[in-house]
Design a protein around this motif. Structure first.
Motif, PDB file in Angstrom:
ATOM      1  N   LEU A 279      78.572  -4.312 -57.353  1.00 26.15           N
ATOM      2  CA  LEU A 279      78.440  -3.130 -56.498  1.00 26.15           C
ATOM      3  C   LEU A 279      79.794  -2.483 -56.231  1.00 26.15           C
ATOM      4  CD1 LEU A 279      75.803  -4.486 -53.965  1.00 26.15           C
ATOM      5  CD2 LEU A 279      75.420  -2.821 -55.778  1.00 26.15           C
ATOM      6  N   LYS A 280      80.825  -3.309 -56.078  1.00 27.98           N
ATOM      7  CA  LYS A 280      82.167  -2.794 -55.812  1.00 27.98           C
ATOM      8  C   LYS A 280      82.667  -1.938 -56.978  1.00 27.98           C
ATOM      9  CE  LYS A 280      86.944  -4.375 -55.292  1.00 27.98           C
ATOM     10  NZ  LYS A 280      87.835  -5.567 -55.257  1.00 27.98           N
ATOM     11  N   PHE A 281      82.550  -2.465 -58.214  1.00 25.66           N
ATOM     12  CA  PHE A 281      83.078  -1.767 -59.380  1.00 25.66           C
ATOM     13  C   PHE A 281      82.227  -0.558 -59.765  1.00 25.66           C
ATOM     14  CE2 PHE A 281      85.757  -5.389 -59.808  1.00 25.66           C
ATOM     15  CZ  PHE A 281      86.800  -5.025 -60.641  1.00 25.66           C
ATOM     16  N   ASN A 282      80.904  -0.736 -59.764  1.00 22.07           N
ATOM     17  CA  ASN A 282      80.023   0.292 -60.307  1.00 22.07           C
ATOM     18  C   ASN A 282      79.579   1.326 -59.290  1.00 22.07           C
ATOM     19  OD1 ASN A 282      79.525  -0.520 -63.197  1.00 22.07           O
ATOM     20  ND2 ASN A 282      78.980  -2.414 -62.183  1.00 22.07           N
ATOM     21  N   VAL A 283      79.573   0.970 -58.002  1.00 22.84           N
ATOM     22  CA  VAL A 283      79.118   1.900 -56.979  1.00 22.84           C
ATOM     23  C   VAL A 283      80.290   2.465 -56.180  1.00 22.84           C
ATOM     24  CG1 VAL A 283      77.656   2.191 -54.948  1.00 22.84           C
ATOM     25  CG2 VAL A 283      76.878   0.749 -56.830  1.00 22.84           C
ATOM     26  N   LEU A 284      81.085   1.575 -55.599  1.00 21.66           N
ATOM     27  CA  LEU A 284      82.178   2.034 -54.746  1.00 21.66           C
ATOM     28  C   LEU A 284      83.322   2.649 -55.550  1.00 21.66           C
ATOM     29  CD1 LEU A 284      82.270  -0.898 -52.159  1.00 21.66           C
ATOM     30  CD2 LEU A 284      81.091   1.303 -51.984  1.00 21.66           C
ATOM     31  N   GLN A 285      83.732   1.949 -56.637  1.00 22.56           N
ATOM     32  CA  GLN A 285      84.837   2.454 -57.446  1.00 22.56           C
ATOM     33  C   GLN A 285      84.369   3.332 -58.602  1.00 22.56           C
ATOM     34  OE1 GLN A 285      87.381  -0.774 -58.645  1.00 22.56           O
ATOM     35  NE2 GLN A 285      87.718  -1.499 -56.556  1.00 22.56           N
ATOM     36  N   ASP A 286      83.069   3.285 -58.911  1.00 24.50           N
ATOM     37  CA  ASP A 286      82.476   4.107 -59.967  1.00 24.50           C
ATOM     38  C   ASP A 286      83.214   3.946 -61.297  1.00 24.50           C
ATOM     39  OD1 ASP A 286      80.525   5.768 -60.889  1.00 24.50           O
ATOM     40  OD2 ASP A 286      81.462   7.630 -60.227  1.00 24.50           O
ATOM     41  N   VAL A 287      83.537   2.692 -61.640  1.00 24.02           N
ATOM     42  CA  VAL A 287      84.234   2.401 -62.895  1.00 24.02           C
ATOM     43  C   VAL A 287      83.382   2.781 -64.102  1.00 24.02           C
ATOM     44  CG1 VAL A 287      85.224   0.543 -64.315  1.00 24.02           C
ATOM     45  CG2 VAL A 287      85.638   0.584 -61.850  1.00 24.02           C
ATOM     46  N   ALA A 288      82.063   2.751 -63.946  1.00 27.27           N
ATOM     47  CA  ALA A 288      81.169   3.065 -65.058  1.00 27.27           C
ATOM     48  C   ALA A 288      81.377   4.473 -65.595  1.00 27.27           C
ATOM     49  CB  ALA A 288      79.711   2.883 -64.622  1.00 27.27           C
ATOM     50  N   THR A 289      81.993   5.345 -64.809  1.00 29.25           N
ATOM     51  CA  THR A 289      82.262   6.713 -65.262  1.00 29.25           C
ATOM     52  C   THR A 289      83.124   6.710 -66.514  1.00 29.25           C
ATOM     53  OG1 THR A 289      82.201   7.417 -62.955  1.00 29.25           O
ATOM     54  CG2 THR A 289      83.116   8.976 -64.516  1.00 29.25           C
ATOM     55  N   PHE A 290      83.902   5.639 -66.723  1.00 29.18           N
ATOM     56  CA  PHE A 290      84.735   5.509 -67.908  1.00 29.18           C
ATOM     57  C   PHE A 290      83.906   5.621 -69.181  1.00 29.18           C
ATOM     58  CE2 PHE A 290      86.807   2.872 -71.161  1.00 29.18           C
ATOM     59  CZ  PHE A 290      88.079   3.438 -71.186  1.00 29.18           C
ATOM     60  N   TYR A 291      82.637   5.209 -69.109  1.00 31.63           N
ATOM     61  CA  TYR A 291      81.768   5.224 -70.287  1.00 31.63           C
ATOM     62  C   TYR A 291      80.911   6.486 -70.374  1.00 31.63           C
ATOM     63  CZ  TYR A 291      83.177   0.381 -70.629  1.00 31.63           C
ATOM     64  OH  TYR A 291      83.932  -0.765 -70.744  1.00 31.63           O
ATOM     65  N   GLY A 292      81.269   7.499 -69.611  1.00 33.01           N
ATOM     66  CA  GLY A 292      80.569   8.774 -69.696  1.00 33.01           C
ATOM     67  C   GLY A 292      80.046   9.228 -68.347  1.00 33.01           C
ATOM     68  N   SER A 293      79.973  10.533 -68.162  1.00 33.58           N
ATOM     69  CA  SER A 293      79.448  11.084 -66.917  1.00 33.58           C
ATOM     70  C   SER A 293      78.514  12.250 -67.237  1.00 33.58           C
ATOM     71  CB  SER A 293      80.579  11.555 -66.003  1.00 33.58           C
ATOM     72  OG  SER A 293      81.351  12.557 -66.647  1.00 33.58           O
ATOM     73  N   ASP A 451      90.218   1.016 -67.600  1.00 31.00           N
ATOM     74  CA  ASP A 451      91.508   0.761 -66.949  1.00 31.00           C
ATOM     75  C   ASP A 451      91.269   0.254 -65.529  1.00 31.00           C
ATOM     76  OD1 ASP A 451      94.165   0.705 -66.232  1.00 31.00           O
ATOM     77  OD2 ASP A 451      94.141   2.798 -65.582  1.00 31.00           O
ATOM     78  N   LEU A 452      91.581  -0.997 -65.297  1.00 35.42           N
ATOM     79  CA  LEU A 452      91.401  -1.590 -63.976  1.00 35.42           C
ATOM     80  C   LEU A 452      92.681  -1.520 -63.144  1.00 35.42           C
ATOM     81  CD1 LEU A 452      89.299  -4.716 -65.023  1.00 35.42           C
ATOM     82  CD2 LEU A 452      88.494  -2.481 -64.267  1.00 35.42           C
ATOM     83  N   THR A 453      93.754  -0.967 -63.748  1.00 33.27           N
ATOM     84  CA  THR A 453      95.036  -0.848 -63.036  1.00 33.27           C
ATOM     85  C   THR A 453      95.210   0.554 -62.447  1.00 33.27           C
ATOM     86  OG1 THR A 453      96.205  -0.172 -65.049  1.00 33.27           O
ATOM     87  CG2 THR A 453      96.066  -2.542 -64.582  1.00 33.27           C
TER      88      THR A 453
END
Length: 534
Positions: A279-293, A451-453
């Motif tokens: 939930l932290k990565f995919n919802v709060l930080q929205d890291v999934a946007t890296f794979y398309g929006s 990119d997690l940095t």
């Protein structure tokens, strides 16, 4: 006296006759129909014929889906299970970051372990056994929808909902046998709905439905989105709210998350709360946007209409006809689509769990149709049959077929397996990996972790390669000893890297069809090149 005796005799005969009639009436309680009703209270009961029909249909469904959909159906399930069982396989960045849990792959790892113990760990069994297991679970889910609607309405409506609408849906056909977390989420959602305390339900069970919701959350944390309206609705209509929280919600949540944490502790080697990380990565930080929006309206204008398909007008019609008690289902569908629309990264499969709920309303529509029923049935069958077969047998099949040729490298060169190496010059995770060859040859691919940095200028390896493929190959394989024995890539790349192929004597050995709809980096065919000795 004779008259009195006659009256007494007549009275006795009448009483005897009444008694016989009463016994006859009483015996109807044990008629065949009543026996079936009593028997139907079991797990299958009178639904056994629906189960057999659905199981046969889903097994056929399984073998007629021979295409790829998204990388997660292999990389987040079968590849992980292969690594858990046979100690080799590739784990993506999510597993290094603790974003994924081992509970779902453990299901397939168990199947792999049984096959291994039986000395039957053949490649085809490792590919198809998990999919068959998923197909049978989907068949059970079909039966549960049927039984629920039959209890709430009648057998006719249940048949239209399940035996026609659910089995006819092209997107259900396309997804329900795949080893995706979304598929298991959908199955558990249906099971939980069967036990949910809907108005008029005879199968309600707080403990069972909350346990199934908790399991869905463990497997895919975003499953809670669909269940928020149901949980809130239940809470406000529950008379003993404190008991619901203290005797059901908290114990079930604690036990389920505890078991999940123990499983992950065993495989991660440390305590990891993957649901929180997810939930932290995919919802709060929205890291999934890296794979398309996608734009906010994508689910409304494309996603939802595509997965519902030609059932859409019947869905709208059914919403107008359905009793008020089904509005909670409609509310859950609308809520889920709305919440997922707020996320930048969108995929068709994310809203797949709402599709069975939509089929309930489609069933209501067809039940009430009179004049146009035959025409509607013909239209739905034809309009779903063609996309189901096309997407299941033709579209995007090359990335699976090419792995058959990689398997042959293991068989043909078993003595040279240590010297065989394969490099996939494709968008990352385009093909399955070790789970589909079951052979420890050296394989590599272009990687694309996000990119997690939070470095603004970050570019992943795949993007760097596609900026200048020829330059990248010459820089990466600057010595001949580093060259792979085989290269796999889409045909759109061939012309650009031909100088490299020619200079190192790579020869095309296989051409595999992939799709009629090539786009961008994905071509219509996949080529396999082998390096020949000069």
């Amino acid at each position: 006296m004779e008259a009195i005796r006659g009256r007494v005799f007549f009275r006795r005969r009448s009483q005897s006759s009444d008694t016989i009639r009463l016994r006859k009436r009483k015996s109807t309680l044990y008629s065949k129909e009543a026996a079936n009703t009593v028997h139907g209270r079991g797990f299958f009961g009178e639904n056994i014929y629906v189960l057999l029909l659905s199981a046969a249909f889903r097994i056929l469904n399984c073998f007629l889906v021979q295409t790829s959909f998204v990388p997660d159906e292999y990389w987040q399930s079968l590849e992980v299970a292969h690594h858990m069982t046979f100690n080799y396989g590739y784990l993506t960045w999510e597993w290094n970051e603790g974003l994924r849990g081992y509970a779902y792959p453990l299901v397939f790892a168990s199947i792999y372990k049984i096959l291994d113990l039986l000395n039957s760990d053949k490649t085809q069994l490792l590919i198809w056994a998990p999919r068959l297991a998923q197909a049978l679970l989907s068949a059970l889910a079909d039966v549960k929808i049927y039984a629920l609607i039959r209890h709430l309405e009648n057998a006719e409506t249940a048949k239209w909902v399940v035996i026609f609408c659910q089995l006819c849906s092209w997107f259900t056909w396309y997804c329900c046998t795949r080893t995706l977390t979304n598929t298991m989420e959908t199955v558990l959602t249906i099971f939980a709905l069967y036990y949910y305390p809907l108005q008029g339900s005879k199968t309600k069970s707080k403990c069972k439905y909350l346990t199934l919701v908790a399991l869905a959350f463990v497997i895919r944390p975003t499953a809670v989105i669909l269940w928020i309206p149901f949980l809130v609705f239940h809470f406000f209509h529950e008379q003993r709210k404190l008991d619901l929280l203290l005797q059901h919600c908290l114990p079930i949540g604690f036990v389920t998350l505890g078991l999940s944490a123990i499983i992950d502790r065993v495989y991660f080697g440390k305590w990891t709360l993957v649901q929180l990380n997810f939930l932290k990565f995919n919802v709060l930080q929205d890291v999934a946007t890296f794979y398309g929006s996608h734009p906010w309206h994508w689910y409304l204008t494309q996603g939802f209409p595509v997965i519902v398909g030609t059932h859409l007008p019947f869905l709208i019609h059914g919403c107008l006809l359905a009793p008020k008690k089904y509005w909670i289902l409609l509310g859950a569908v609308a809520w889920t689509v709305l919440i997922y629309s707020l996320f930048s990264h969108k995929e068709f499969r994310f809203i797949y769990p709402v599709l069975p709920l939509c089929m309930v309303f489609c069933g209501f529509s067809l039940t009430h149709l009179k004049t146009w029923k035959k025409a509607a049935v013909s239209f739905l069958v034809f309009s779903n049959f063609i996309p189901a077969l096309y997407t299941g047998l033709i579209h995007q099949r090359g990335t699976l077929d090419v792995m058959i040729h990689i398997q042959q490298l293991c068989r043909a060169n078993s003595s040279k397996a240590s010297t065989t190496s394969v490099f996939f010059l494709m968008p990352c995770h385009s093909t399955p990996f070790y789970s589909h060859i079951h052979c420890p040859i050296q394989m590599s691919f272009l990687e694309c972790p996000p990119d997690l940095t939070e470095y603004d200028g970050y570019i992943d390896e795949a993007d760097i390669f596609y900026m200048s493929p020829l330059a990248w190959l010459r820089a990466e394989f600057y010595k001949e000893t580093l060259l792979p024995t085989h290269l796999v890539f889409f045909n759109v790349l061939e012309q650009e890297i031909t100088p490299f192929l020619a200079s190192y004597n790579y020869v095309k050995t296989e051409t595999v069809f992939h799709t009629h709809l090539p786009e961008g980096r994905i071509g219509s065919h996949i080529y396999v090149y082998e390096r020949k000795p000069k």
